[in-house]
Design an enzyme around this catalytic site. Sequence first.
Site, mmCIF file in Angstrom:
data_model
loop_
_atom_site.group_PDB
_atom_site.id
_atom_site.type_symbol
_atom_site.label_atom_id
_atom_site.label_comp_id
_atom_site.label_asym_id
_atom_site.label_seq_id
_atom_site.Cartn_x
_atom_site.Cartn_y
_atom_site.Cartn_z
ATOM 1 N N HIS A 46 4.986 -2.084 7.281
ATOM 2 C CA HIS A 46 5.427 -0.752 7.708
ATOM 3 C C HIS A 46 6.145 -0.817 9.067
ATOM 4 O O HIS A 46 7.078 -0.066 9.322
ATOM 5 C CB HIS A 46 4.229 0.198 7.851
ATOM 6 C CG HIS A 46 3.735 0.752 6.556
ATOM 7 N ND1 HIS A 46 3.130 -0.025 5.599
ATOM 8 C CD2 HIS A 46 3.758 2.020 6.066
ATOM 9 C CE1 HIS A 46 2.796 0.742 4.576
ATOM 10 N NE2 HIS A 46 3.161 1.980 4.840
ATOM 11 N N CYS A 52 2.565 -6.968 1.544
ATOM 12 C CA CYS A 52 1.580 -6.263 2.363
ATOM 13 C C CYS A 52 0.721 -7.325 3.049
ATOM 14 O O CYS A 52 0.032 -8.099 2.364
ATOM 15 C CB CYS A 52 0.733 -5.382 1.454
ATOM 16 S SG CYS A 52 -0.619 -4.538 2.292
ATOM 17 N N GLY A 65 -5.221 -0.235 5.955
ATOM 18 C CA GLY A 65 -5.632 -0.903 7.189
ATOM 19 C C GLY A 65 -7.015 -0.569 7.701
ATOM 20 O O GLY A 65 -7.603 -1.327 8.464
ATOM 21 N N CYS A 94 2.620 -6.254 9.891
ATOM 22 C CA CYS A 94 2.411 -5.163 8.917
ATOM 23 C C CYS A 94 3.801 -4.743 8.484
ATOM 24 O O CYS A 94 4.679 -4.509 9.336
ATOM 25 C CB CYS A 94 1.674 -3.991 9.567
ATOM 26 S SG CYS A 94 1.685 -2.491 8.531
ATOM 27 N N SER A 126 0.833 -1.203 0.000
ATOM 28 C CA SER A 126 0.000 0.000 0.000
ATOM 29 C C SER A 126 0.874 1.262 0.000
ATOM 30 O O SER A 126 0.400 2.335 -0.319
ATOM 31 C CB SER A 126 -0.902 -0.002 1.232
ATOM 32 O OG SER A 126 -0.102 0.054 2.393
HETATM 33 N N1 DGL Z 1 2.020 -2.403 4.948
HETATM 34 C C1 DGL Z 1 0.746 -2.988 4.964
HETATM 35 C C2 DGL Z 1 0.688 -4.328 5.677
HETATM 36 O O1 DGL Z 1 1.675 -5.033 5.694
HETATM 37 C C3 DGL Z 1 -0.473 -2.144 5.268
HETATM 38 C C4 DGL Z 1 -0.346 -0.751 5.758
HETATM 39 C C5 DGL Z 1 -1.607 0.062 5.502
HETATM 40 O O2 DGL Z 1 -1.717 0.574 4.396
HETATM 41 O O3 DGL Z 1 -2.478 0.146 6.391
HETATM 42 O O4 DGL Z 1 -0.334 -4.711 6.183
#
Ligand code: DGL
Length: 265
Positions: free
Chosen positions: A180, A76, A46, A178, A14
């Site tokens: 991020h 993701c 999310g 996640c 994302s």
């Molecule tokens: N990086 C994404 C994940 O691994 C989602 C982050 C988001 O856009 O909420 O779930």
Amino acid sequence: MQNDNAPRVGVFDSGIGGLTVLAECARQAPQAIYYYYGDNAHAPYGARSPREIAGFVGAAVRRLRLYGVCAVVLACNTATAVCVDMLRKTCPVPIVGIEPAVAPAARRCRRVLVLTTPVTARSERLCRLTEGFPQCDITVYGAPGLAAAIERGLSRGEGVTIFDHLPSGRYDGVVLGCTHYAFFRREIGLFYGCPVFDGARGTGARLRQLLSDMDPGTDDHLLFTRNTNKCFSKKAKYHHKKQVIFLGKCKKINEYVYNTNICFI
Ligand code: DGL
């Protein structure tokens, strides 16, 4: 620099989180050329509905396919939780998903915290995964706003305060569900004082295996490349000389984050 016959791999997230997985893929499968698509025009995922997410991911995978990729990595957890099964049924190239590293954590730890986005926390896929470890005390927490804060902070080069977003508690292991959150692996480990697990290594290993299973004698991966070469713009051909190509609105942002985290590669 890569040769023209190198397999092309699409990596999707994302936003910037998937860069942490891209780094692991490039480490484990350095022969490939990577097309990274961070859909930060629609991030964070999310808090969106599964239907919306599936629409965005489907469009991103179609776009990546225009570049002749022979595999797509969904870097993701949210996208994987929502639509990897559906994509595997409809997409002609293999899709590698990422899964929270619950299994390795559960093998080593009794009290496990799984930190995800709210959508992943509610997903059936994660629920099935955690049910497989009844001997562990597993807490799933879908942190509202954490991925968004990281996306915003890192892409603007600002500081990010993650601690306000973390639940308190005592755990023996934390799973980063996640991508991020992996930018703050060290800080999260220090906050809870325990080991931290994420799915990047497993995802890289799965991709490496997949590419080595594509028979080099028959150049399986080139089938997709040849079929799509006509879609290649001049710019894309130029970019093809590099190992990582950034697509999408967040190109500049991703280049910034990527370059400032050179140690990931
Ligand atoms: N990086 C994404 C994940 O691994 C989602 C982050 C988001 O856009 O909420 O779930």
